[in-house]
Design an enzyme around this catalytic site. Sequence first.
Site, PDB file in Angstrom:
ATOM      1  N   GLY A  70      63.663   8.389 -93.087  1.00  0.00           N
ATOM      2  CA  GLY A  70      64.266   6.797 -93.223  1.00  0.00           C
ATOM      3  C   GLY A  70      63.145   6.061 -94.219  1.00  0.00           C
ATOM      4  N   CYS A 327      45.249   1.243 -84.433  1.00  0.00           N
ATOM      5  CA  CYS A 327      43.928   1.350 -84.541  1.00  0.00           C
ATOM      6  C   CYS A 327      43.449   2.047 -85.819  1.00  0.00           C
ATOM      7  CB  CYS A 327      43.349   2.403 -83.268  1.00  0.00           C
ATOM      8  SG  CYS A 327      41.613   2.300 -83.077  1.00  0.00           S
TER       9      CYS A 327
END
Length: 388
Positions: A70, A327
């Site tokens: 994608g 993170c």
Amino acid sequence: MQIYLDYSATTPTRPEAIAAMQVAMTQHWGNPSSLHEWGQRAATALEQARMQVAGLINAPAESIVFTSGGTEADNLAIMGVARLYSEPQHIIISSVEHSAITEPARVLEQWGWQVTRLGVDGKGRVNPLDLKAALQDNTVLVSIIYGQSEVGTLQPIAELGNIARSVGVLFHTDAVQLAGRLPIDVQKLPVDLLSLSSHKIYGPQGVGALYICPGVELVPLLGGGGQEMRLRSGTQAVPIITGFGVAAELAAQEISIETPRLTKLRDRLFSLLADIPGLKPTGDLVQRLPHHVSFCLEHTDGEKINGRSLVRELNRAGIGISAGAACNSGKLNPSPILLAMGYSEKAALAGVRLTLGRDTTTDDVDWVAMVLKQVLQRLSPVELVVIS
């Protein structure tokens, strides 16, 4: 007991696709560009898969270009249009796009292009009137995600696409999360470009596709032998493309049964979690992906509970979910999607997504709701409050 509820991240490859891939690797291993028998066997398998993927969205087979996934499909759509122009132009995206759209858009800005990022409401939906207002004489492309992967919201793609087409502007949508879960018919849907991914519909990882409406031109990203209608050079990965084809065909066959089943389980999970203090569903609860449950919450001190801590705690209990916050370099960053929807930075650190799939049962949903309540109680015995 292990329960996987992260189907929006990836799905397990279904046995039928694996079997087809094994046949391709043992019998259709030739180069599909070769003229001899070995090559033509591979070429036949390749074109069968192209027809199967096209069938999932009711497209002509020749409009499907296979990619590595994608992300490449999105990049080919954005950069393939941009490279048609010798001078910078204007494109429009939403503020809740996947990074496979936002990153190429950022690169275009570095090249001097103007990029408009449409705002969204508190449910994550674009107002079509905002698109109308954002269009300029030099707008060449609009790209709006169909189903948002983090909060599940569906965009009014038909209305948005019609607005773009009414002024002759190309319209692209990232349908990676929606394909195989809700019907797509590109003969009726006003889209010029549409991205798909195999591993979101129980096919193998590493393959996707871009639908290109007949008559739409793109400049390829790769130079080479001109495979994939001269739009994606490189010898095609026939085995995984074959698996993609089988997964797409089966998804099309099963959607009328699987979609209402997933919708029922989704609504059940929302209902079971509704009595948790401080738990706030995110996204549009009606215009929503059928398999998608998401929410955010905060502890009164804003530190003890965040999305990643919930992911870790549920993982210890054998349950796989995901968080929206990322993170980087040891620092937890709030979800840009939730920030765009108007949530505070603290709330945007506490977003969590649970996505359901073919193997999810009612018992699974009930068990996960019970475990999640226990985890939240253990982490935060005092009442939770939501800050948005």
